[in-house]
Enzyme design. Structure first.
Site, short mmCIF file in Angstrom:
data_model
loop_
_atom_site.label_atom_id
_atom_site.label_comp_id
_atom_site.label_asym_id
_atom_site.label_seq_id
_atom_site.Cartn_x
_atom_site.Cartn_y
_atom_site.Cartn_z
N THR A 145 0.82 -1.19 0.03
CA THR A 145 0.14 -0.01 -0.12
C THR A 145 0.78 1.18 0.16
OG1 THR A 145 -1.59 -1.21 1.17
CG2 THR A 145 -1.92 0.88 1.24
N SER A 158 8.88 6.99 -10.50
CA SER A 158 9.13 6.19 -9.48
C SER A 158 10.75 5.83 -9.06
CB SER A 158 8.31 5.01 -9.48
OG SER A 158 8.61 4.12 -10.55
N LYS A 210 3.77 0.26 -22.74
CA LYS A 210 4.31 0.93 -21.38
C LYS A 210 5.64 1.18 -21.44
CE LYS A 210 3.04 2.78 -17.29
NZ LYS A 210 3.10 1.92 -16.23
N ALA A 250 2.06 4.16 -3.09
CA ALA A 250 1.52 5.39 -4.12
C ALA A 250 0.35 4.60 -4.71
CB ALA A 250 2.34 5.94 -5.22
N LEU A 251 0.56 3.46 -5.74
CA LEU A 251 -0.45 2.98 -6.46
C LEU A 251 -1.42 2.09 -5.63
CD1 LEU A 251 1.67 1.27 -9.41
CD2 LEU A 251 0.48 3.46 -9.24
#
Length: 307
Positions: free
Chosen positions: A10, A256, A186, A12-13
């Site tokens: 748990t 990140s 991505k 940022a994402l």
């Protein structure tokens, strides 16, 4: 169908996506590391461009074997911790559970499948600018779209329901038929911007504005696109220009990898650089600029470790 979600990692994402699901009334259970005591006492705070909110009551756990069995496991750990996944996931998996790796890079689903055979595994591609800014405090700067695709197993129906749940929580989410293609797409953004922000000590806006770095980004994107084609992933014409325009329109951002390097944490070099380079090499294509960037990042990683 009601899905019980487990959020593994748990930060940022996980904080943002899990928090949005919980705010929408979904059944969400969060695994925390250092923030556990803070969240149990103070809850989870999300500051977002879409509206700030605070979850005062959070299903928070310090250990995964304290969590209930979950239908969908949203793995939001950094890939540098993926060796921990079998231990973390096994206590909360049932026979029909689906593991969704919301992580950056290439080859991670295949590796987890080898570690955990017979597990249904999917991949998640997060198009988001978010960061953890304090204990139990997530800041959502921009974007937020999530693409989800199946790697192995029979779970398309439940994954489409996951996308519906995210959409109900005001997260644009889509099921993609070709996960390999989605991961290569991505990488067209991640490979140049994650690494170059580190080695050039810059944010995304600075790299885009300076003509020499902008040209280098385009050349590196071109290498990734050619590698993708050699690996059977078709990327549409002008996709690189689309990524440049997207970056021009986003808020100035430190990805990140830059935040990890600045805070002397391990960088996600393996799955964002090393594995794509290996996979492209096996397919007969060499990403020469990307090889150089990977070498620079490995040098800085070792230098960081020895501080």
């Amino acid at each position: 169908m009601t899905i019980r979600y487990g959020v593994i990692g748990t930060g940022a994402l996980g904080g943002f996506y899990g928090g949005m699901l919980a705010r929408a009334g979904k059944d969400v259970h969060f695994l925390f590391n250092s923030d556990y005591q803070h969240v149990k006492k103070h809850g989870l705070r999300i500051d977002s461009i879409s509206g700030n909110f605070h979850l005062s009551q959070v299903n928070a756990y310090a250990l995964s074997d304290q969590m209930p069995l979950c239908d969908v496991l949203l793995v939001c750990l950094k890939t540098t911790n993926n060796h921990l996944l079998p231990t973390l996931l096994r206590p909360i998996l049932h026979a029909n559970s689906v593991v969704v790796l919301i992580q950056n890079g290439l080859g991670l689903e295949a590796d987890l499948s080898q570690q955990m055979p017979y597990t249904t595994i999917a991949g998640g591609l997060a198009f988001i600018c978010a960061s953890k800014t304090g204990p139990g405090h997530i800041t959502h700067h921009d974007y937020g779209k999530l693409n989800i695709g199946l790697h192995c197993g029979n779970a398309e129906t439940i994954l489409r329901q996951v996308c519906n749940d995210f959409n109900e929580a005001n997260i644009p989410a889509h099921f993609v038929d070709d996960l390999n293609q989605a991961r290569w797409q991505k990488l067209v953004w991640n490979i140049p911007f994650n690494g170059l922000t580190v080695v050039m000590n810059s944010a995304t806006d600075q790299l885009i504005q300076q003509k020499h770095s902008r040209q280098l980004i385009l050349e590196m994107m071109g290498e990734v696109i050619h590698a993708a084609h050699h690996c059977g992933a078709h990327i549409a014409p002008h996709f690189d220009q689309k990524m440049i325009e997207l970056t021009e329109n986003m808020a100035p951002y430190a990805p990140s990898m830059k935040l990890d390097y600045d805070n002397q944490r391990p960088m996600e070099i393996h799955y964002i650089y090393t594995r794509p380079l290996e996979i492209a090499h096996k397919a007969g294509f060499e990403m020469k600029r990307v090889v150089m960037l990977e070498a620079q990042l490995q040098f800085l990683e070792e230098k960081n470790r020895n501080r």
